[in-house]
Write an enzyme that holds these catalytic residues in place. Structure first.
Site, PDB file in Angstrom:
ATOM      1  CB  VAL A   1       1.245  -3.386  -0.051  1.00 19.22           C
ATOM      2  CG1 VAL A   1       1.587  -4.783  -0.563  1.00 19.22           C
ATOM      3  CG2 VAL A   1       2.048  -3.077   1.207  1.00 19.22           C
TER       4      VAL A   1
ATOM      5  CB  ALA B   1      20.167   5.964  19.096  1.00 21.31           C
TER       6      ALA B   1
ATOM      7  CB  CYS C   1       5.125  -2.190   8.649  1.00 23.40           C
ATOM      8  SG  CYS C   1       4.278  -2.022   7.090  1.00 23.40           S
TER       9      CYS C   1
HETATM   10  C1  UDX Z   1       9.357  -1.426   7.332  1.00 25.32           C
HETATM   11  C2  UDX Z   1      10.338  -2.493   6.849  1.00 25.32           C
HETATM   12  O1  UDX Z   1      11.633  -1.911   6.696  1.00 25.32           O
HETATM   13  C3  UDX Z   1       9.862  -3.043   5.495  1.00 25.32           C
HETATM   14  O2  UDX Z   1      10.737  -4.082   5.076  1.00 25.32           O
HETATM   15  C4  UDX Z   1       8.445  -3.595   5.672  1.00 25.32           C
HETATM   16  O3  UDX Z   1       7.962  -4.116   4.453  1.00 25.32           O
HETATM   17  C5  UDX Z   1       7.528  -2.502   6.170  1.00 25.32           C
HETATM   18  O4  UDX Z   1       8.023  -1.963   7.407  1.00 25.32           O
HETATM   19  P1  UDX Z   1       8.827   1.112   6.874  1.00 25.32           P
HETATM   20  O5  UDX Z   1       7.998   0.961   8.096  1.00 25.32           O
HETATM   21  O6  UDX Z   1       8.222   1.693   5.659  1.00 25.32           O
HETATM   22  O7  UDX Z   1       9.400  -0.365   6.429  1.00 25.32           O
HETATM   23  O8  UDX Z   1      10.085   2.029   7.226  1.00 25.32           O
HETATM   24  P2  UDX Z   1      11.568   1.805   7.752  1.00 25.32           P
HETATM   25  O9  UDX Z   1      12.431   2.647   6.916  1.00 25.32           O
HETATM   26  O10 UDX Z   1      11.905   0.381   7.907  1.00 25.32           O
HETATM   27  O11 UDX Z   1      11.546   2.492   9.224  1.00 25.32           O
HETATM   28  C6  UDX Z   1      10.649   1.987  10.181  1.00 25.32           C
HETATM   29  C7  UDX Z   1      10.749   2.882  11.414  1.00 25.32           C
HETATM   30  O12 UDX Z   1      12.008   2.669  12.081  1.00 25.32           O
HETATM   31  C8  UDX Z   1      10.669   4.384  11.103  1.00 25.32           C
HETATM   32  O13 UDX Z   1       9.863   5.000  12.096  1.00 25.32           O
HETATM   33  C9  UDX Z   1      12.118   4.858  11.242  1.00 25.32           C
HETATM   34  O14 UDX Z   1      12.178   6.208  11.696  1.00 25.32           O
HETATM   35  C10 UDX Z   1      12.647   3.921  12.326  1.00 25.32           C
HETATM   36  N1  UDX Z   1      14.091   3.689  12.269  1.00 25.32           N
HETATM   37  C11 UDX Z   1      14.617   3.067  11.173  1.00 25.32           C
HETATM   38  C12 UDX Z   1      14.887   4.030  13.376  1.00 25.32           C
HETATM   39  O15 UDX Z   1      14.390   4.599  14.338  1.00 25.32           O
HETATM   40  N2  UDX Z   1      16.210   3.740  13.343  1.00 25.32           N
HETATM   41  C13 UDX Z   1      16.793   3.107  12.273  1.00 25.32           C
HETATM   42  O16 UDX Z   1      18.006   2.881  12.301  1.00 25.32           O
HETATM   43  C14 UDX Z   1      15.969   2.775  11.151  1.00 25.32           C
END
Ligand code: UDX
Length: 452
Positions: free
Chosen positions: A11, A275, A283
């Site tokens: 960040v 899914a 986060c």
């Molecule tokens: C997240 C938020 O999106 C971001 O706005 C915040 O600032 C930080 O946390 P990040 O954790 O980097 O970002 O990744 P992100 O792409 O959002 O995915 C988070 C998790 O959800 C990942 O483990 C991803 O595999 C999972 N995911 C995401 C799913 O399982 N299904 C989805 O449809 C989308």
């Protein structure tokens, strides 16, 4: 404007480089001297697309410098971003030790009006906490004309790992939470190039129509809650569709079609409805737990948030159950795993599903070989009995089962005929519904997805 960024994690580093790129004078500070010295040579300690080039360019143009001398940086700059980590304690409460230490030091260094900006994801009410600590450590409370010697702003980040640079330059909104109108005006000036999207990087790289970025001005507590509630809602969407996927498996429905049908409703939207094995990272797990903790701490109910966490934890064990359905006894079996990072395009393994899954298989006595395009050594939280394979084919050799855990794009291009010839038995669990079920079944794989 003169900016100091405290903490060069993903960040702080991305925020600092973005502000330097749009014309500000930025000093990034971290107590890890090794990190600072490599950054000063233009070496980027994290894997973020586009970041290394931006660091090099802004170092050359002297818009950004890196130092471990926090006192000097605070004294010379006017806007101080706090970007230190707030990792969860065992009970889910964020650990604010680093934040408190930095706030004390800021208070003791105040030498003129400063704006202190909470960029880290911090618990509800932290702006007030930081203000109190700074006041307690400041030599004087106000300037000679009686105006405050500092103001606090909550300015949460919404950076997705793997797309952090893009999200910094092209945010969907900028949230500024403060009780000081003066601080709000200064922050709007700081972000003016981003708000107006009128900086060089935008012209060369923007996929957007370069529309003005909406700015939400609110109080600091509402700003903090916007961050937590946004992350918690995204995590809720994912846990919801994972629960629907588990129902699909029972009733014989296809969650990919269900998701498509749902997502066409503009009130639902198709994003964050994929899914799979569920969410990990630094986060979602931390923020959902923190918001549930805060709710209970203030006497509110967190039944949905606790259920979202429970569903996500269960989703990882669904993979173990599927493996047992296929293999029976896990002991002495060979299991290949594709993907270790918590998501593609990052080297971050914090709370990655791969860790829970691989540790469990090793505990059950399996041999596990894991391949990841970026991660080449065993993560700290992973049992080091795992074999880190140098490529896909080493991971699948003699395997009784192959599990896709992280949806790296290159896994779509694997030669599955070759994979099948290398494996002992053609079993595959596609933890992200990424592969072509029809094609793999025709090749002779026993294919299992999530909800399909
Ligand atoms: C997240 C938020 O999106 C971001 O706005 C915040 O600032 C930080 O946390 P990040 O954790 O980097 O970002 O990744 P992100 O792409 O959002 O995915 C988070 C998790 O959800 C990942 O483990 C991803 O595999 C999972 N995911 C995401 C799913 O399982 N299904 C989805 O449809 C989308």
């Amino acid at each position: 404007m003169k900016v100091c960024v405290i903490g060069v994690g993903y960040v702080g580093l991305v925020t600092g480089v973005c502000l330097a790129e749009v014309g500000h004078n930025v000093i990034c500070v971290d107590k890890e001297k090794s990190k600072i010295s490599s950054l000063s040579e233009g070496v980027c300690p994290i894997y973020e697309i586009g970041l290394k080039e931006l660091i090099k360019r802004n170092l050359n143009e002297k818009n950004i410098t890196f130092t471990s001398n926090l006192t000097e940086a605070i004294k010379s700059q006017d806007i101080i971003f706090i970007c230190v980590g707030t990792p969860p304690l065992p009970n889910g409460k964020p650990d604010l030790t680093a934040l408190d230490d930095v706030s004390k030091l800021i208070g003791s260094c105040l030498n003129g009006y400063k704006i202190i900006v909470n960029k880290s994801t911090v618990p509800i009410g932290t702006a007030k906490r930081v203000k109190k600590i700074i006041k307690e450590n400041a030599k004087e409370e106000s300037n000679k004309n009686g105006s405050p010697i500092f103001d606090i702003v909550s300015n949460p980040e919404f950076l997705k790992e793997g797309e952090a640079v893009n999200d910094a330059f092209f945010p969907e909104r900028i949230v500024i939470g403060s009780e000081s109108q003066k601080a709000i005006e200064i922050m709007k000036q700081l972000y003016k190039p981003i708000i107006n999207q009128d900086f060089d990087y935008a012209i060369k790289n923007s996929k957007n129509t370069r529309k003005k970025i909406p700015v939400i001005i609110t109080d600091s507590t509402s700003s903090e809650l916007i961050k937590y509630a946004s992350n918690a809602f995204l995590a809720t969407k994912i846990s919801f569709i994972n629960e629907v996927a588990n129902i699909c498996e029972r009733v014989g429905a296809n969650v990919v079609d269900v998701t498509y049908g749902m997502g066409l409703d503009s009130r639902i939207g198709s994003k964050y409805l994929k899914a799979g094995i569920g969410w990990g990272g630094s986060c979602f797990p931390k923020d959902v737990r923190a918001l549930a903790f805060t709710a209970e701490e203030y006497g509110a109910v967190a039944s949905i948030l606790n259920a979202v966490i429970q569903v996500n934890n269960y989703q990882r064990y669904r993979i173990i159950q599927k493996a047992m359905d296929i293999l029976g006894i896990i002991e002495d079996k060979i299991i290949g795993v594709l993907g270790i990072a918590f998501k593609p395009d990052t080297d971050d393994t914090r709370e990655a599903p791969s860790i829970t899954i691989i540790n469990k298989f090793l505990e059950l006595g399996a041999e596990v070989k894991a391949y990841d395009p970026v991660i080449k050594k065993c993560p700290e939280e992973m049992d080091d009995k795992v074999i880190i394979a140098k490529d896909v084919y080493e991971a699948v050799k003699n395997a009784d089962l192959l599990i896709l855990v992280t949806e790296w794009p290159e896994f779509s291009d694997i030669d599955f005929n070759k994979v099948k010839s290398e494996m002992k038995r053609p079993n595959i669990i596609d933890g992200r519904n990424m592969l072509d079920k029809k094609q793999l079944t025709e090749i002779g794989f026993n294919y299992r997805g999530i909800g399909i």
